[in-house]
Every structure is written in C-alpha cells, then in structure tokens.
Motif scaffolding. Structure first.
Motif, mmCIF file in Angstrom:
data_model
loop_
_atom_site.group_PDB
_atom_site.id
_atom_site.type_symbol
_atom_site.label_atom_id
_atom_site.label_comp_id
_atom_site.label_asym_id
_atom_site.label_seq_id
_atom_site.Cartn_x
_atom_site.Cartn_y
_atom_site.Cartn_z
ATOM 1 N N MET A 184 -1.164 -5.405 1.269
ATOM 2 C CA MET A 184 -0.921 -5.078 3.070
ATOM 3 C C MET A 184 0.243 -3.773 3.143
ATOM 4 S SD MET A 184 -0.454 -9.200 3.990
ATOM 5 C CE MET A 184 0.233 -9.519 2.241
ATOM 6 N N PRO A 185 0.493 -3.252 4.199
ATOM 7 C CA PRO A 185 1.103 -2.171 4.029
ATOM 8 C C PRO A 185 2.515 -2.108 3.590
ATOM 9 C CG PRO A 185 0.180 -2.359 6.321
ATOM 10 C CD PRO A 185 -0.170 -3.818 5.456
ATOM 11 N N TYR A 186 3.242 -3.275 3.561
ATOM 12 C CA TYR A 186 4.503 -3.381 3.102
ATOM 13 C C TYR A 186 4.726 -4.534 2.116
ATOM 14 C CZ TYR A 186 5.854 0.141 6.541
ATOM 15 O OH TYR A 186 5.466 1.449 6.925
ATOM 16 N N SER A 187 3.616 -5.121 1.789
ATOM 17 C CA SER A 187 3.824 -6.492 0.850
ATOM 18 C C SER A 187 2.441 -6.611 0.164
ATOM 19 C CB SER A 187 4.251 -7.586 1.509
ATOM 20 O OG SER A 187 3.325 -7.947 2.863
ATOM 21 N N ALA A 188 2.475 -7.359 -0.827
ATOM 22 C CA ALA A 188 1.266 -7.658 -1.447
ATOM 23 C C ALA A 188 1.097 -9.058 -2.183
ATOM 24 C CB ALA A 188 0.955 -6.596 -2.555
ATOM 25 N N ARG A 189 -0.028 -9.681 -2.275
ATOM 26 C CA ARG A 189 -0.227 -10.997 -2.709
ATOM 27 C C ARG A 189 -0.485 -10.880 -3.933
ATOM 28 N NH1 ARG A 189 -0.262 -14.807 1.677
ATOM 29 N NH2 ARG A 189 -1.168 -13.421 3.253
ATOM 30 N N VAL A 190 -0.002 -11.800 -4.821
ATOM 31 C CA VAL A 190 -0.292 -11.789 -6.362
ATOM 32 C C VAL A 190 -0.886 -13.205 -6.780
ATOM 33 C CG1 VAL A 190 0.736 -11.602 -8.575
ATOM 34 C CG2 VAL A 190 1.609 -9.889 -6.737
ATOM 35 N N LEU A 191 -1.827 -13.161 -7.428
ATOM 36 C CA LEU A 191 -2.381 -14.391 -7.985
ATOM 37 C C LEU A 191 -2.052 -14.537 -9.333
ATOM 38 C CD1 LEU A 191 -4.828 -16.420 -7.488
ATOM 39 C CD2 LEU A 191 -6.351 -15.045 -8.774
ATOM 40 N N LEU A 192 -1.437 -15.803 -9.403
ATOM 41 C CA LEU A 192 -0.410 -16.202 -10.846
ATOM 42 C C LEU A 192 -1.827 -16.738 -11.808
ATOM 43 C CD1 LEU A 192 2.555 -17.902 -9.405
ATOM 44 C CD2 LEU A 192 2.337 -15.416 -10.284
ATOM 45 N N LEU A 193 -1.338 -16.301 -13.150
ATOM 46 C CA LEU A 193 -2.125 -16.580 -14.360
ATOM 47 C C LEU A 193 -2.428 -18.093 -14.118
ATOM 48 C CD1 LEU A 193 -0.256 -15.180 -17.253
ATOM 49 C CD2 LEU A 193 -2.020 -14.268 -15.792
ATOM 50 N N THR A 194 -1.706 -19.183 -13.546
ATOM 51 C CA THR A 194 -1.890 -20.503 -13.645
ATOM 52 C C THR A 194 -2.866 -21.028 -12.660
ATOM 53 O OG1 THR A 194 0.099 -20.580 -12.770
ATOM 54 C CG2 THR A 194 -0.047 -21.095 -14.855
ATOM 55 N N ASP A 195 -3.335 -20.039 -11.491
ATOM 56 C CA ASP A 195 -4.256 -20.556 -10.594
ATOM 57 C C ASP A 195 -5.550 -20.784 -11.175
ATOM 58 O OD1 ASP A 195 -4.322 -19.989 -7.352
ATOM 59 O OD2 ASP A 195 -6.404 -19.772 -8.221
ATOM 60 N N THR A 196 -6.203 -21.900 -10.412
ATOM 61 C CA THR A 196 -7.477 -22.704 -11.176
ATOM 62 C C THR A 196 -8.509 -21.484 -11.053
ATOM 63 O OG1 THR A 196 -7.705 -23.428 -8.980
ATOM 64 C CG2 THR A 196 -7.102 -25.019 -10.625
ATOM 65 N N ASN A 197 -8.352 -20.504 -10.090
ATOM 66 C CA ASN A 197 -9.529 -19.360 -10.114
ATOM 67 C C ASN A 197 -9.189 -18.421 -11.137
ATOM 68 O OD1 ASN A 197 -10.946 -20.549 -8.292
ATOM 69 N ND2 ASN A 197 -9.818 -19.702 -6.330
ATOM 70 N N HIS A 198 -8.062 -18.246 -11.787
ATOM 71 C CA HIS A 198 -7.606 -17.230 -12.581
ATOM 72 C C HIS A 198 -8.068 -17.304 -14.117
ATOM 73 C CE1 HIS A 198 -5.296 -13.878 -14.403
ATOM 74 N NE2 HIS A 198 -5.518 -13.364 -13.295
ATOM 75 N N SER A 199 -8.688 -16.307 -14.907
ATOM 76 C CA SER A 199 -8.614 -16.143 -16.292
ATOM 77 C C SER A 199 -8.303 -15.011 -16.919
ATOM 78 C CB SER A 199 -10.210 -16.585 -16.579
ATOM 79 O OG SER A 199 -10.684 -17.916 -16.572
ATOM 80 N N GLU B 176 0.809 -1.288 0.160
ATOM 81 C CA GLU B 176 -0.177 -0.030 -0.106
ATOM 82 C C GLU B 176 0.857 1.333 -0.012
ATOM 83 O OE1 GLU B 176 -2.677 -0.258 3.246
ATOM 84 O OE2 GLU B 176 -3.828 1.357 2.745
ATOM 85 N N LYS B 177 2.056 1.265 0.837
ATOM 86 C CA LYS B 177 2.845 2.615 0.821
ATOM 87 C C LYS B 177 3.625 2.920 -0.474
ATOM 88 C CE LYS B 177 2.648 2.956 5.424
ATOM 89 N NZ LYS B 177 1.178 2.964 5.784
ATOM 90 N N ASP B 178 3.538 1.761 -1.441
ATOM 91 C CA ASP B 178 4.037 2.183 -2.552
ATOM 92 C C ASP B 178 3.108 2.450 -3.619
ATOM 93 O OD1 ASP B 178 7.085 1.213 -1.846
ATOM 94 O OD2 ASP B 178 5.935 -0.431 -1.396
ATOM 95 N N GLY B 179 1.936 2.342 -3.320
ATOM 96 C CA GLY B 179 0.755 2.848 -4.294
ATOM 97 C C GLY B 179 0.206 1.632 -4.972
ATOM 98 N N VAL B 180 0.422 0.493 -4.600
ATOM 99 C CA VAL B 180 -0.333 -0.910 -5.003
ATOM 100 C C VAL B 180 -1.413 -1.038 -4.794
ATOM 101 C CG1 VAL B 180 0.187 -3.336 -5.238
ATOM 102 C CG2 VAL B 180 2.205 -2.106 -4.887
ATOM 103 N N VAL B 181 -2.320 -1.271 -5.805
ATOM 104 C CA VAL B 181 -3.718 -1.530 -5.559
ATOM 105 C C VAL B 181 -4.194 -2.909 -6.055
ATOM 106 C CG1 VAL B 181 -4.302 1.069 -6.121
ATOM 107 C CG2 VAL B 181 -4.153 -0.393 -8.048
ATOM 108 N N ILE B 182 -5.342 -3.208 -5.547
ATOM 109 C CA ILE B 182 -5.973 -4.363 -6.045
ATOM 110 C C ILE B 182 -6.360 -4.575 -7.411
ATOM 111 C CG2 ILE B 182 -8.070 -5.871 -5.744
ATOM 112 C CD1 ILE B 182 -7.827 -5.669 -2.689
ATOM 113 N N GLY B 183 -5.687 -5.617 -8.186
ATOM 114 C CA GLY B 183 -6.236 -5.700 -9.511
ATOM 115 C C GLY B 183 -5.114 -5.326 -10.294
ATOM 116 N N GLN B 184 -3.977 -4.756 -9.721
ATOM 117 C CA GLN B 184 -2.916 -4.394 -10.703
ATOM 118 C C GLN B 184 -2.013 -5.568 -11.198
ATOM 119 O OE1 GLN B 184 -0.202 -2.002 -8.018
ATOM 120 N NE2 GLN B 184 0.386 -0.633 -9.878
ATOM 121 N N PRO B 185 -1.735 -5.530 -12.454
ATOM 122 C CA PRO B 185 -1.191 -6.199 -13.066
ATOM 123 C C PRO B 185 0.403 -6.635 -12.912
ATOM 124 C CG PRO B 185 -1.999 -4.868 -14.740
ATOM 125 C CD PRO B 185 -2.173 -4.075 -13.539
#
Lengths: 348, 162
Positions: A179-194, A155-164
C-alpha cells in the motif's frame, strides 16, 4: 415508559418506508451479494483491482495507529515510570550483549575477508552486500488463522511484492501486499507459506512449510535416511529466487523416523522471533537473474584480464629486457591475476 | 413529525468507525480466537433502533472497509455483513419485541450463520481454522450483545439520535 412510546413511534414511521419505497429486502440482498462475489472473484483472479485496493490502503495505517494507541501510550508511561535500577540493569545487559556482538563482528570481519579471497580464487563476482531498509511493525492481522503483519514502509519507500523481511535473528517472511505507506508481510509460519532451505552443516536441501503455529515449521518430503539431526541450522537456499541465500531460517527441533510414514517428520523452530520482533529489515536483493549475473561477472572478469594484460605489456615495453619470457606470459594471464606470480618465480 | 427528520446522525457513523477500530485493535493471543464481531454488533443495534437511517448499503460499505483493513478478499466481509443485515431486518419486528436474553439467542443464530459463511469463504481462499473455534466469535458476540445495546442506547438517548 418513555422509551416504549418513542420506540412505538419510530416503528410507525419505519414500517411504511420499508414496504413502500425501494426494492424488497431479498432483491437488495441478491444485488449486493452478487456484487460482493463479483468483487471477490475479480480481486482473486485479476490484477486490475489491485491499484484501487492499494490506494484504499491509505486509510489502513492511521486506523491501525489509532487502534494501537492505548498500547503505545501504556508502553510509553511504563517506560517513563520504570525505575532507575531497572534502567541500570538493562543498560548493563545491553553492554554485555554489545561486547558479545563486537567479538562476533571481529570474527566476522576475518571471515568476510577470507570469503572475498576465496571468491577471488574461484573467479566469481565480488561479494555484494544486500541493501536493507529498517521498518517497524504497526499492526497484526486480526484473523488468528493467518500469520500476517503490517509494516510502516510501503510503495513510497520502494517496497515491492515478494520482498524478503528479516529481523535480527533470521528470516521472517515476505511482502504480499503493498500500500502507499504500509505493506503486509506474510510470515514463514503461515499455512500458505513455504521456503526453500538448506541444512547449514551439509547443504541438504528441503522445503520448510508453515504450520499455523508461530513456533514451528515442518520440512516436507525429507527422506528417512537423510542426514539431518536435531539442532541443525537451516538457512535459506535462494533456490526459489525469492529469498536471498544464506540467511538463517530455523533450527531443527525434532526428527521422527516413523516406519509407517513414507518420509521422515522433521520439525523446526524459526530463528526469528516472529511474534515478538518490533523492528525488521526489508532486503533489496539483486533483481538480475543468475544467468545475467554470471554473464556480467564474466564480462567484468574479461575486462579486468584485458586491463592487466595491457599493464603488463606497458611495463614490458618500458623495461624491454626478457623478451621471450614476456611472450609466453599472455597465455597464463587469461587465468586470474593471482596465478600470475607463479610463472614469474622460476624465472628469477 | 420531528421523528422523521435526521438528527445527530454523525453519532451512528462515529460509532461504526469505532467498531471498525475495535475489530483491528491488538488483543492477547488467547482472546484473538474469540474476537467479537464488533461491526455486526454495532450494525445490528442501529438496524433495530433506526432502520430508516442505516441499511444494507451502509453495511456493505463498512464491510468493504473491513476488507481493506483486514487484507481479506475485497467483498468478503461486505458479503457477511450484508447477510447479517438481511437477517436482522427480516427478523426486525420480532427482534424488537423480544427481551434481551431472547435477542441474544436469536443473534447467536444469526452470527453463527454469518461465521459459517465466513468459514466457507476462508476455505476457498485457503486458510481454514481446523476446528469448531470459528463459532467462538459468534458466541462471544451474542454474550456481549446486552452490554453493547445498553451502551449504544445510552448514547442514542444522550445525543438524541434520530
């Protein structure tokens, strides 16, 4: 013997508090289970727990860092101890690679210029390069059935949800939790991702879904007669309005035409090295909608035309020679400035 | 009487934090499938050894921390760990009398049950392992139990945790 005695001793002190004070085990389980379920439902369905959760996320980075410490230390020591010849070989390799990339860059410069010229001809807005932010991988989700990673920007670096998120070779995925100093990234190959893609060769649109296998994507609902071949490059089409268009996503590795199936089975390998990349880029795309972008570019175009007109009028007022030809000039001047020289030429 | 006054309880918390660390530490891909349930293992030991120091609420709090670390739904691991705690506490008096091998078998059941609930919750949130591999962590954990309990017992005696 000693152990047994202390064990028995503890037992004596344990049983009493267990049965005399506090609610029974079952009641405690019930209360905590209901609390957990309530938390889960709230977390899944409503947004008001999200800030609390992202604040708790502060602890995530140090713990992942600690967990990674043995690996990092090991890598550092092996780097220190790697022999001179190895380093020389690597240096050589990097130099060759750099040369190859330089060549491509030269070509790219020419292509970019051409692209800009063509866009000018088409009257569209100038090509805007996306802003990027480099980031590093700090952890991998311990659950083997999801493909998610942690990165060191939040968040502190301006990361937003949905950012590629990209790596050097292509798209990797999108940010799903900040999160404030980190973020979780969903990869293309996850079964939930298209992701909406396009065949680079002919512009055929499709949707690439993750399969849970880090080396495979599947194209859904591709007609049996569609023009798609092994080796085709799939690029992001930008249609979902989440990913920027034109970034490479995958190469088609298999096309199976099964007459028993309603659609062709198309499999592709992601171009990004999803399970090897350590450094990635976060892309800041234009947040305006396509309509806004179109309106704004149209307004800019009108303003530019107006300016050109005024300039022309000024020069006309200055020289004041061929009055009739100048009076007809404003009509075609509504068209882009590149067409302006055309009516001038026959006059000369 | 000194047995009731708390002594060196920090060892418990440090070991639990270590378990939390182990549960997210990077592993090679093939081992990822059978990642032991470190939190449940460590929790089980302390529940059997010092049930007056740790309880369901402790388990629940550590479960919440695990949720935040794993990015799971808030409460998912908390529920699982509470369930394990409940089962271990209700079997507590029998489990303590069992030899290690028998403890392993009982714990296999307990962890297997916990993994089953985990599978259901995962299926609700959409990512479900396709096969029976979800039971693998329970097997690995049960096999690791003798070593974990030996190490933790040594720790407990070394620091005189009470």
């Amino acid at each position: 013997m000693q152990l047994f005695v202390t064990g028995g001793c503890v037992e004596e002190f344990v049983i009493k508090p267990l049965f005399t004070k506090g609610p029974s085990l079952g009641v405690r389980l019930l209360v905590l289970a209901v609390l957990s379920v309530a938390l889960m439902v709230v977390d899944a369905r409503f947004a008001f727990l999200k800030p609390f959760r992202s604040q708790l996320g502060v602890i995530v980075e140090p713990i992942y860092w600690l967990g990674n410490l043995p690996v990092t230390l090991w890598e550092n020591t092996t780097q220190e101890l790697s022999s001179r010849t190895e380093l020389a070989a690597e240096n050589e390799k990097l130099k060759t690679e750099q040369l190859l990339l330089q060549r491509r860059l030269q070509k790219l410069a020419a292509l970019t210029e051409q692209n800009v010229r063509l866009r000018e001809l088409l009257n569209s807005a100038a090509l805007v390069d996306d802003d990027v932010l480099a980031t590093e991988l700090i952890g991998i989700d311990p659950n083997p059935f999801t493909h998610r990673i942690l990165i060191d920007k939040g968040e502190k670096d301006g990361v937003v949800i949905g950012q590629p998120v990209l790596d050097a070779r292509g798209l990797m995925g999108q940010v799903v939790e900040v999160m404030p100093y980190s973020a979780r990234v969903l990869l293309l190959t996850d079964t939930n991702h298209s992701i909406p893609v396009q065949v680079n060769r002919n512009g055929l649109r499709a949707i690439a879904s993750g399969t849970g296998n880090p080396e495979r994507l599947e194209l859904r609902h591709v007609a049996d007669t569609a023009d798609i071949k092994v080796g085709d490059l799939l690029v992001s089409s930008g249609l979902g309005q989440r990913f920027p268009s034109g970034y490479p996503v995958a190469t088609v590795s298999e096309v199976i035409h099964d007459s028993g199936q309603p659609f062709a089975i198309v499999r592709a390998i992601p171009t990004a090295s999803l399970n090897r990349s350590r450094y990635m880029l976060l892309v800041f795309t234009d947040t305006r909608t396509p309509e806004q972008r179109a309106t704004e570019s149209a307004e800019a175009e009108v303003a530019a035309d107006q300016k050109a007109l005024e300039e022309k009028a000024e020069t006309a007022a200055g020289s004041n020679t061929p009055a009739p030809s100048q009076s007809t000039a404003p009509a075609p001047a509504q068209a882009p400035s590149t067409t302006a020289p055309a009516p001038v030429r026959p006059a000369q | 009487m000194s047995a009731t006054s708390p002594r060196n309880v920090w060892v418990i918390w440090v070991s639990m934090l270590f378990a939390l660390l182990l549960s997210v530490s990077p592993l090679p891909d093939f081992m990822e499938m059978g990642r032991p349930l470190w939190l449940a293992l460590f929790m089980t030991y302390w529940l059997l050894a010092l049930p007056q120091r740790v309880g369901m609420l402790t388990a629940w709090c550590f479960g919440l921390l695990a949720d935040v670390l794993n990015g799971a739904l808030l409460g998912q691991n908390a529920l699982i760990l509470t369930l394990v705690t409940f089962l271990v506490l209700s079997l507590h008096q029998r489990l303590r009398m069992f030899p290690l091998s028998q403890q392993c078998i009982v714990l296999l059941m307990v962890f297997g049950l916990a993994q089953l609930v985990q599978l259901w919750l995962n299926a609700l949130t959409g990512n479900r392992p396709p096969t029976l591999v979800f039971i693998l962590p329970a097997v690995v954990s049960a096999l690791l139990w003798p070593w974990v309990s030996m190490i933790l017992r040594w720790l407990q005696q070394r620091f005189g945790v009470n």
